[in-house]
Design an enzyme around this catalytic site. Structure first.
Site, mmCIF file in Angstrom:
data_model
loop_
_atom_site.group_PDB
_atom_site.id
_atom_site.type_symbol
_atom_site.label_atom_id
_atom_site.label_comp_id
_atom_site.label_asym_id
_atom_site.label_seq_id
_atom_site.Cartn_x
_atom_site.Cartn_y
_atom_site.Cartn_z
ATOM 1 N N LYS A 96 0.627 -1.414 0.416
ATOM 2 C CA LYS A 96 0.074 -0.254 0.222
ATOM 3 C C LYS A 96 0.829 1.058 0.114
ATOM 4 O O LYS A 96 0.499 2.222 -0.504
ATOM 5 C CB LYS A 96 -0.605 -0.158 1.683
ATOM 6 C CG LYS A 96 -2.220 -1.317 1.088
ATOM 7 C CD LYS A 96 -3.322 -0.838 1.679
ATOM 8 C CE LYS A 96 -5.009 -1.267 1.134
ATOM 9 N NZ LYS A 96 -4.325 -2.519 1.730
ATOM 10 N N SER A 124 1.332 -9.722 -0.904
ATOM 11 C CA SER A 124 1.311 -8.361 -1.173
ATOM 12 C C SER A 124 1.306 -8.047 0.653
ATOM 13 O O SER A 124 1.730 -6.978 0.233
ATOM 14 C CB SER A 124 -0.337 -8.265 -1.421
ATOM 15 O OG SER A 124 -1.186 -9.117 -0.543
ATOM 16 N N GLU A 155 -9.626 6.973 3.650
ATOM 17 C CA GLU A 155 -10.520 5.864 4.440
ATOM 18 C C GLU A 155 -9.298 4.586 3.996
ATOM 19 O O GLU A 155 -8.847 4.811 3.631
ATOM 20 C CB GLU A 155 -11.945 5.570 2.789
ATOM 21 C CG GLU A 155 -11.758 4.591 2.415
ATOM 22 C CD GLU A 155 -10.747 4.903 1.145
ATOM 23 O OE1 GLU A 155 -10.099 5.971 0.753
ATOM 24 O OE2 GLU A 155 -9.837 3.446 0.654
HETATM 25 C C1 LIG Z 1 -5.471 -3.814 1.420
HETATM 26 C C2 LIG Z 1 -4.284 -5.425 1.104
HETATM 27 C C3 LIG Z 1 -4.911 -6.493 -0.012
HETATM 28 C C4 LIG Z 1 -5.981 -5.731 -0.914
HETATM 29 O O1 LIG Z 1 -6.013 -4.665 -1.526
HETATM 30 P P1 LIG Z 1 -5.776 -4.993 -2.856
HETATM 31 O O2 LIG Z 1 -5.604 -2.965 -3.924
HETATM 32 O O3 LIG Z 1 -6.940 -5.448 -3.673
HETATM 33 O O4 LIG Z 1 -3.877 -4.878 -3.264
HETATM 34 C C5 LIG Z 1 -4.208 -7.130 -0.361
HETATM 35 N N1 LIG Z 1 -3.356 -7.577 0.474
HETATM 36 C C6 LIG Z 1 -2.477 -7.020 1.969
HETATM 37 C C7 LIG Z 1 -1.599 -7.250 2.691
HETATM 38 C C8 LIG Z 1 -3.967 -5.673 1.785
HETATM 39 O O5 LIG Z 1 -3.353 -5.055 3.250
#
Ligand SMILES: *Cc1c(COP(=O)(O)O)cnc(C)c1O
Length: 400
Positions: free
Chosen positions: A92, A382, A114
């Site tokens: 993020k 992610s 948000e």
């Molecule tokens: C917020 C988040 C997501 C989901 O958000 P996307 O915009 O779909 O990437 C996925 N993985 C993690 C670790 C997150 O914090």
């Protein structure tokens, strides 16, 4: 797909996207679109962005061969793109750095955001502190209760957390409230959206800031194995980490792209957050048009996922378009599969993954055994899972 060029000049990705907001927001979005267009064409802007990604975020994040897990599965080789190693523990921050630089360029000294689980709130509060900006984070009152550690993190970073008590008191309502606040203070306020959704130009802008994931991965895989992976897979909430990985691969037609939505308790129940896999109709929410979970009267449905970050009834417009084009396959992993994948990665690789990322891992763990050992699956990891250990313990019947 060599000629893939989206969005169009009106902010549409095929049938999806656009600008569906009240009149009062149109000038703000036009100002933003112009400022972003100007920044996008300014090499100095990207130079500063890359500098911060390197020295503040710690990029490039490595690609890692999960050898023990691959061996145990006895099929395709699983590689991980390690976004979990970024400062603040997820992808993020790639986006919040970019938007904060744009806010500064536009002369805005106040940012709002948000948040649902609090991850985007923390990433926004982090960059606001880094750039000396005032930061207000809108969060559903129920989420504030459920995500107390992240609320405290935001406060430590100097942000003001605003509780939202309307509607379902979760992310959807927090986003409505942030948009209302933006209308009221448009002259000095920049709204940092946390995923590749919202009215144009947000989906394009967030994608561009997250593309560093796929661009790095392409270089790194070439260096590591002399070619690109056979499959690239990512979890999809709003879709920012997935589009960041996929976009640089769209023209590489030999690379299969797979987006994994949150299957929750199963697509046959209503307790999931998988708008594309559950074949939801098109609808409008939060300023854009896309596949959207809704009832026959167009009322947005409640969602469920074990991972708070995937718990969203819509999906970024570019994903809906890529699904229509057939370039990306979308499917769902349920809570149970994600939990099992979470434990597997802990056990075999010594990495605690975010529950969101565990959905992408679950796909790889299910499919790898059906593929030969020469095949390669690249999973976008992610984020890290430290934030999720309370949830996991509870589901495993353990009292921390
Ligand atoms: C917020 C988040 C997501 C989901 O958000 P996307 O915009 O779909 O990437 C996925 N993985 C993690 C670790 C997150 O914090």
């Amino acid at each position: 797909m060599k000629d893939y060029q989206f969005p169009d000049e009106y902010g549409f990705f095929g049938e999806h996207g656009g600008v569906y907001v009240s009149e009062t927001l149109i000038p703000a979005l036009q100002e933003l679109a112009e400022a972003y267009k100007d920044a996008k064409n300014d090499p100095a802007f990207w130079e500063e962005y890359r500098h911060d990604l390197k020295h503040y975020v710690g990029r490039p994040s490595p690609v890692y061969h999960a050898k023990r897990l691959s061996e145990k599965l006895g099929g395709a080789q699983i590689w991980l793109k390690r976004e979990d190693l970024n400062h603040t523990g997820a992808h993020k921050v790639n986006n919040t750095i970019g938007q904060a630089l744009l806010a500064r360029r536009m002369g805005k000294k106040r940012v709002i955001a948000e948040t649902g689980a609090g991850q985007h709130g923390v990433a926004s509060a982090t960059v606001a502190a880094r750039f000396g900006m005032e930061c207000h984070v809108y969060m559903g009152a129920d989420d504030i209760q459920r995500q107390a550690p992240n609320v405290y993190r935001m406060k430590l970073l100097g942000a003001n957390v605003v509780g939202v008590t309307s509607g379902s008191r979760t992310l959807k309502d927090a986003m409505n409230e942030a948009m209302r606040e933006w209308v009221a203070r448009v002259d000095d306020t920049f709204y940092i959206i946390g995923t590749a959704a919202g009215p144009a130009p947000y989906p394009e802008m967030v994608r561009d800031f997250q593309c560093v994931i796929g661009e790095e991965a392409k270089e790194q895989m070439l260096e590591a194995i002399g070619r690109q992976p056979d499959v690239a897979v990512a979890c999809v909430g709003g879709g920012s980490n997935a589009i960041g990985l996929f976009y640089p691969y769209i023209a590489e037609e030999n690379v299969r792209l797979v987006g994994v939505e949150a299957g929750g308790l199963g697509l046959q129940t209503q307790n999931h957050a998988a708008p594309i896999s559950s074949k939801s109709p098109i609808g409008v929410l939060h300023g854009f048009r896309s596949y959207l979970m809704q009832d026959e009267n167009g009322q947005v449905l409640g969602t469920h996922s074990v991972s708070a970050g995937l718990d969203y009834p819509g999906i970024g417009p570019e994903h809906s378009h890529l699904a229509d084009l057939g370039r990306v396959e979308y499917c769902a992993a349920d809570d149970k599969a994600a939990m099992d994948a979470f434990h597997d990665l802990c056990h075999y690789e010594g990495i605690i993954p975010a529950l969101e990322s565990s959905h992408a891992l679950a796909w790889a763990i299910a499919e790898a055994p059906k593929m030969s050992p020469e095949k390669v699956i690249l999973v976008n990891l992610s984020g890290r899972g430290d934030k999720d250990i309370n949830t996991v313990a509870k589901l495993d019947g353990i009292n921390l």
